[in-house]
Design a protein around this motif. Structure first.
Motif, PDB file in Angstrom:
ATOM      1  N   SER A 108       0.843  -1.195   0.000  1.00  0.00           N
ATOM      2  CA  SER A 108       0.000   0.000   0.000  1.00  0.00           C
ATOM      3  C   SER A 108       0.874   1.239   0.000  1.00  0.00           C
ATOM      4  O   SER A 108       1.842   1.325   0.745  1.00  0.00           O
ATOM      5  CB  SER A 108      -0.890  -0.006   1.243  1.00  0.00           C
ATOM      6  OG  SER A 108      -1.436   1.267   1.453  1.00  0.00           O
ATOM      7  N   ASN A 109       0.531   2.190  -0.822  1.00  0.00           N
ATOM      8  CA  ASN A 109       1.244   3.465  -0.824  1.00  0.00           C
ATOM      9  C   ASN A 109       0.833   4.341   0.351  1.00  0.00           C
ATOM     10  O   ASN A 109       1.494   5.313   0.657  1.00  0.00           O
ATOM     11  CB  ASN A 109       0.992   4.211  -2.140  1.00  0.00           C
ATOM     12  CG  ASN A 109       1.682   3.543  -3.295  1.00  0.00           C
ATOM     13  OD1 ASN A 109       2.751   2.977  -3.151  1.00  0.00           O
ATOM     14  ND2 ASN A 109       1.063   3.602  -4.455  1.00  0.00           N
ATOM     15  N   TYR A 110      -0.279   4.008   1.013  1.00  0.00           N
ATOM     16  CA  TYR A 110      -0.780   4.816   2.118  1.00  0.00           C
ATOM     17  C   TYR A 110      -0.122   4.486   3.442  1.00  0.00           C
ATOM     18  O   TYR A 110       0.188   5.359   4.215  1.00  0.00           O
ATOM     19  CB  TYR A 110      -2.298   4.669   2.269  1.00  0.00           C
ATOM     20  CG  TYR A 110      -3.049   5.184   1.079  1.00  0.00           C
ATOM     21  CD1 TYR A 110      -2.945   6.504   0.675  1.00  0.00           C
ATOM     22  CD2 TYR A 110      -3.857   4.339   0.335  1.00  0.00           C
ATOM     23  CE1 TYR A 110      -3.628   6.977  -0.431  1.00  0.00           C
ATOM     24  CE2 TYR A 110      -4.544   4.810  -0.768  1.00  0.00           C
ATOM     25  CZ  TYR A 110      -4.426   6.122  -1.146  1.00  0.00           C
ATOM     26  OH  TYR A 110      -5.101   6.582  -2.237  1.00  0.00           O
ATOM     27  N   ASP A 111       0.052   3.206   3.733  1.00  0.00           N
ATOM     28  CA  ASP A 111       0.547   2.841   5.058  1.00  0.00           C
ATOM     29  C   ASP A 111       1.629   1.769   5.035  1.00  0.00           C
ATOM     30  O   ASP A 111       1.990   1.248   6.065  1.00  0.00           O
ATOM     31  CB  ASP A 111      -0.610   2.393   5.944  1.00  0.00           C
ATOM     32  CG  ASP A 111      -1.365   1.211   5.374  1.00  0.00           C
ATOM     33  OD1 ASP A 111      -0.880   0.538   4.447  1.00  0.00           O
ATOM     34  OD2 ASP A 111      -2.474   0.947   5.875  1.00  0.00           O
ATOM     35  N   SER A 112       2.154   1.423   3.903  1.00  0.00           N
ATOM     36  CA  SER A 112       3.222   0.437   3.733  1.00  0.00           C
ATOM     37  C   SER A 112       2.830  -0.973   4.156  1.00  0.00           C
ATOM     38  O   SER A 112       3.693  -1.827   4.322  1.00  0.00           O
ATOM     39  CB  SER A 112       4.493   0.872   4.472  1.00  0.00           C
ATOM     40  OG  SER A 112       4.946   2.090   3.939  1.00  0.00           O
ATOM     41  N   ALA A 113       1.541  -1.233   4.379  1.00  0.00           N
ATOM     42  CA  ALA A 113       1.093  -2.590   4.676  1.00  0.00           C
ATOM     43  C   ALA A 113       1.312  -3.442   3.428  1.00  0.00           C
ATOM     44  O   ALA A 113       1.230  -2.948   2.303  1.00  0.00           O
ATOM     45  CB  ALA A 113      -0.375  -2.599   5.078  1.00  0.00           C
ATOM     46  N   GLU A 114       1.616  -4.714   3.636  1.00  0.00           N
ATOM     47  CA  GLU A 114       1.926  -5.595   2.508  1.00  0.00           C
ATOM     48  C   GLU A 114       1.144  -6.893   2.576  1.00  0.00           C
ATOM     49  O   GLU A 114       0.771  -7.347   3.654  1.00  0.00           O
ATOM     50  CB  GLU A 114       3.420  -5.930   2.496  1.00  0.00           C
ATOM     51  CG  GLU A 114       4.311  -4.744   2.309  1.00  0.00           C
ATOM     52  CD  GLU A 114       5.785  -5.092   2.358  1.00  0.00           C
ATOM     53  OE1 GLU A 114       6.550  -4.452   1.618  1.00  0.00           O
ATOM     54  OE2 GLU A 114       6.169  -5.990   3.121  1.00  0.00           O
ATOM     55  N   THR A 115       0.955  -7.466   1.407  1.00  0.00           N
ATOM     56  CA  THR A 115       0.436  -8.823   1.295  1.00  0.00           C
ATOM     57  C   THR A 115       1.347  -9.542   0.313  1.00  0.00           C
ATOM     58  O   THR A 115       1.722  -9.001  -0.724  1.00  0.00           O
ATOM     59  CB  THR A 115      -1.044  -8.845   0.857  1.00  0.00           C
ATOM     60  OG1 THR A 115      -1.515 -10.191   0.884  1.00  0.00           O
ATOM     61  CG2 THR A 115      -1.280  -8.260  -0.503  1.00  0.00           C
ATOM     62  N   TYR A 116       1.762 -10.748   0.666  1.00  0.00           N
ATOM     63  CA  TYR A 116       2.654 -11.551  -0.165  1.00  0.00           C
ATOM     64  C   TYR A 116       1.841 -12.618  -0.879  1.00  0.00           C
ATOM     65  O   TYR A 116       0.994 -13.265  -0.268  1.00  0.00           O
ATOM     66  CB  TYR A 116       3.747 -12.205   0.685  1.00  0.00           C
ATOM     67  CG  TYR A 116       4.689 -11.180   1.271  1.00  0.00           C
ATOM     68  CD1 TYR A 116       5.843 -10.816   0.583  1.00  0.00           C
ATOM     69  CD2 TYR A 116       4.412 -10.557   2.479  1.00  0.00           C
ATOM     70  CE1 TYR A 116       6.707  -9.860   1.101  1.00  0.00           C
ATOM     71  CE2 TYR A 116       5.267  -9.602   3.001  1.00  0.00           C
ATOM     72  CZ  TYR A 116       6.409  -9.258   2.309  1.00  0.00           C
ATOM     73  OH  TYR A 116       7.252  -8.300   2.810  1.00  0.00           O
ATOM     74  N   VAL A 117       2.122 -12.809  -2.164  1.00  0.00           N
ATOM     75  CA  VAL A 117       1.338 -13.720  -2.989  1.00  0.00           C
ATOM     76  C   VAL A 117       2.207 -14.897  -3.416  1.00  0.00           C
ATOM     77  O   VAL A 117       3.335 -14.714  -3.901  1.00  0.00           O
ATOM     78  CB  VAL A 117       0.783 -13.000  -4.238  1.00  0.00           C
ATOM     79  CG1 VAL A 117      -0.103 -13.936  -5.050  1.00  0.00           C
ATOM     80  CG2 VAL A 117       0.027 -11.736  -3.840  1.00  0.00           C
TER      81      VAL A 117
END
Length: 188
Positions: free
Chosen positions: A44-53
């Motif tokens: 996310s560009n908003y909060d740097s949260a990530e999801t790995y696929v």
């Protein structure tokens, strides 16, 4: 002298218990990382949260879910609905979706609570019998536009899962305005 031995033993057992508790969420993450092919990371560009696929080749969603449940029992198991299933481990969501390009493959996302709460389209979880649990986890109204980052303030840019749009936000093609791709260490 006896008190020191007992104290040492108590501290040793306590430390071992803490280590076991801390590793619970990473056990499933480690298994997925070692077992399946890495595909992408969405940030996310908003909060740097990530999801790995990751990709499970030649395995359907329910097969992958059953395998992961055998590796580590989740805190919550979502019902299999429309080619999707969710397993929740402490702070970690394992979101499995049928690969839209190949029904015999499963896309596996590892997301933390922050990413799911702030970016996932709440409707994604409909029918999985997780709604009440997610409301308790994220607070009342988490799915309303005021509480969820994908609400009206962000032009309804809800993330609908990697398989839904290749990791982009709804309404756009490729990488959307909310997320960017890349791998670990790719300059984020």
């Amino acid at each position: 002298m006896n008190k020191r031995v007992v104290l040492f033993f108590v501290l040793l057992v306590s430390a071992a218990g803490l280590l076991v508790g801390c590793g619970a969420a990473s056990q499933i993450e480690d298994y997925i990382e070692s077992r399946y092919s890495f595909v992408d990371v969405i940030t996310s560009n908003y909060d740097s949260a990530e999801t790995y696929v990751y990709l499970a080749e030649d395995q359907q969603v329910q097969e992958v879910a059953n395998e992961l449940i055998q590796v580590q029992e989740p805190d919550e198991t979502g019902k299999y609905v429309n080619g999707r299933q969710v397993l929740i481990y402490d702070d970690q969501f394992v979101i499995m979706t049928e690969n839209p390009d190949n029904q015999n493959q499963t896309l596996i996302e590892l997301s933390d609570q922050e990413f799911v709460r702030n970016h996932y389209n709440p409707g994604f979880f409909q029918g999985m019998l997780l709604g009440h649990m997610l409301t308790n986890m994220f607070g009342g109204g988490w799915d309303s536009s005021q509480r969820n980052r994908c609400g009206s303030a962000y032009n309804n840019d809800c993330y609908g899962g990697y398989g839904a749009s290749g990791g982009s936000v709804s309404g756009s093609s490729g990488r959307g305005s909310l997320f960017r791709g890349g791998g670990p260490g790719s300059g984020k």
